[in-house]
Scaffold this motif. Structure first.
Motif, PDB file in Angstrom:
ATOM      1  N   VAL A 114       0.816  -1.217   0.000  1.00  0.00           N
ATOM      2  CA  VAL A 114       0.000   0.000   0.000  1.00  0.00           C
ATOM      3  C   VAL A 114       0.850   1.267   0.000  1.00  0.00           C
ATOM      4  N   LEU A 115       1.672   1.424   1.027  1.00  0.00           N
ATOM      5  CA  LEU A 115       2.281   2.719   1.296  1.00  0.00           C
ATOM      6  C   LEU A 115       3.318   3.139   0.255  1.00  0.00           C
ATOM      7  N   SER A 116       3.855   2.203  -0.511  1.00  0.00           N
ATOM      8  CA  SER A 116       4.851   2.558  -1.525  1.00  0.00           C
ATOM      9  C   SER A 116       4.216   2.976  -2.851  1.00  0.00           C
ATOM     10  N   HIS A 117       2.889   2.943  -2.936  1.00  0.00           N
ATOM     11  CA  HIS A 117       2.209   3.248  -4.194  1.00  0.00           C
ATOM     12  C   HIS A 117       1.515   4.601  -4.121  1.00  0.00           C
ATOM     13  N   ASP A 118       1.277   5.193  -5.305  1.00  0.00           N
ATOM     14  CA  ASP A 118       0.714   6.535  -5.334  1.00  0.00           C
ATOM     15  C   ASP A 118      -0.781   6.570  -5.614  1.00  0.00           C
ATOM     16  N   CYS A 119      -1.414   5.426  -5.842  1.00  0.00           N
ATOM     17  CA  CYS A 119      -2.857   5.406  -6.031  1.00  0.00           C
ATOM     18  C   CYS A 119      -3.372   3.986  -5.837  1.00  0.00           C
ATOM     19  N   LEU A 120      -4.673   3.859  -5.677  1.00  0.00           N
ATOM     20  CA  LEU A 120      -5.293   2.563  -5.430  1.00  0.00           C
ATOM     21  C   LEU A 120      -5.063   1.588  -6.574  1.00  0.00           C
ATOM     22  N   GLU A 121      -5.109   2.097  -7.805  1.00  0.00           N
ATOM     23  CA  GLU A 121      -4.927   1.219  -8.958  1.00  0.00           C
ATOM     24  C   GLU A 121      -3.567   0.526  -8.935  1.00  0.00           C
ATOM     25  N   ARG A 122      -2.521   1.266  -8.646  1.00  0.00           N
ATOM     26  CA  ARG A 122      -1.173   0.676  -8.628  1.00  0.00           C
ATOM     27  C   ARG A 122      -0.998  -0.274  -7.440  1.00  0.00           C
ATOM     28  N   ALA A 123      -1.550   0.083  -6.302  1.00  0.00           N
ATOM     29  CA  ALA A 123      -1.455  -0.795  -5.136  1.00  0.00           C
ATOM     30  C   ALA A 123      -2.173  -2.113  -5.406  1.00  0.00           C
ATOM     31  N   LEU A 124      -3.367  -2.025  -5.970  1.00  0.00           N
ATOM     32  CA  LEU A 124      -4.125  -3.229  -6.270  1.00  0.00           C
ATOM     33  C   LEU A 124      -3.430  -4.075  -7.336  1.00  0.00           C
ATOM     34  N   GLY A 125      -2.871  -3.424  -8.336  1.00  0.00           N
ATOM     35  CA  GLY A 125      -2.132  -4.151  -9.361  1.00  0.00           C
ATOM     36  C   GLY A 125      -0.973  -4.933  -8.780  1.00  0.00           C
TER      37      GLY A 125
END
Length: 329
Positions: free
Chosen positions: A97-108
């Motif tokens: 979660v925390l290393s990503h800049d949006c929900l789409e990238r975290a989920l991917g």
């Protein structure tokens, strides 16, 4: 590069989106999207229903471009809080979660690492998933509305997007991996709406030409299949707000109406009217529902007045072994 994030708004029927206010940032959380727990106005089920006075028949949902994303902000805030409370999870939460800049990238990232194998590498899947989710506004909306069975649903949505792009072999390869990992087999050509709940999220089968409307709840072991005697459009159509009980089997190009409830273990071979209750093998209509759609309440039991209704029907209206219940006008 950051992705264009989205925000939810409530819109009354016939009103312009710009006339409404942005939803609260407390509407969704890390646990609701990654651990499976949810909050709901009526039965603590859907995160989306906590976004204000949710009324299935009077409020529409719209997704707008925005500088902020309250859902993603809430996910990050809860992940950070949990990392501080449980240091052993801090590396996992940072990577997921925390290393990503949006929900789409975290989920991917999460989905790619769950679906990878020796030939489908996580890095390759992540690139594909990021590209699909960031470019597809429909997926951006759906990932903020769906409830339980979340990972299998979003994996299906990516496969569905790939199918629609003509990348059918890759979509089918993903379907196979989704079935192996999540025990959920959804054909990538099937059409599924938003606000879906796959309770317990296992043993589910949805065929190629099936359609599932918005805010439908499907329990474990449900099959939306064909009869084997048809070609072309051959799978069920489940309308908005329906509740399909555990182990129910619905076969053929038939319609389960808005707000209908199918009892656990039923075999449905014929259309089911809106806001009715069907049960049995083969299933037959045994009553009609007066309360809010069963997919919202998740109430599988019947009230005293329902049993009184069935008793009257069996005495006054039973013929040829079936119940004849008068439809609501």
């Amino acid at each position: 590069m950051s992705c264009s994030c989205l925000v939810l708004q409530e819109v009354e029927d016939g009103e312009e989106a710009k006339s409404k206010t942005r939803v609260s940032s407390s509407s969704c959380s890390f646990s609701s999207l990654y651990s499976g727990s949810r909050r709901c106005r009526s039965e603590n089920m859907f995160p989306i229903y906590a976004m204000g006075n949710w009324k299935l028949n009077s409020i529409a949902r719209t997704i707008l471009d925005s500088d902020g994303d309250p859902i993603w902000d809430s996910v990050r805030a809860e992940a950070k809080s949990e990392a501080e409370r449980e240091p052993i999870l801090s590396s996992f939460l940072y990577a997921s979660v925390l290393s990503h800049d949006c929900l789409e990238r975290a989920l991917g990232f999460v989905l790619a690492n769950r679906l990878q194998n020796l030939t489908l590498l996580a890095t390759q899947l992540m690139d594909i998933f990021d590209d699909v989710m960031i470019k597809d506004r429909g997926i951006g909306r759906s990932i903020r509305l769906d409830a339980q069975g979340y990972h299998s649903l979003q994996s299906y949505r990516i496969a569905h997007a790939l199918w629609n792009q003509g990348r059918k072999v890759l979509a089918l390869a993903l379907q196979s991996r989704i079935s192996e990992v999540f025990a959920v087999d959804i054909h990538p050509a099937a059409r599924i709406g938003d606000g879906i709940l796959l309770d317990h999220g296992t043993g589910l089968v949805i065929g190629e030409t099936a359609v599932v409307g918005n805010c439908v709840s499907l329990m474990q072991g449900v099959t939306l299949g064909g009869t084997g005697k048809q070609i072309g459009d051959r799978h069920p159509k489940i309308c908005q707000g329906a509740l399909i009980g555990a182990g129910a089997t619905i076969l053929g190009n038939i319609v389960v109406g808005d707000g209908a409830m199918i009892a656990a273990g039923s075999l449905v071979l014929k259309d089911v009217p809106p806001h009715s209750m069907a049960a049995g093998n083969p299933a037959r209509v045994v009553g009609y529902l007066e309360d809010e759609d069963p997919s919202l309440t998740m109430k599988h039991d019947a009230r005293k007045d329902y049993f009184e209704h069935v008793a009257v029907s069996s005495t006054d209206g039973r013929a040829n072994g079936t119940f004849h219940c008068k439809k609501e006008s």
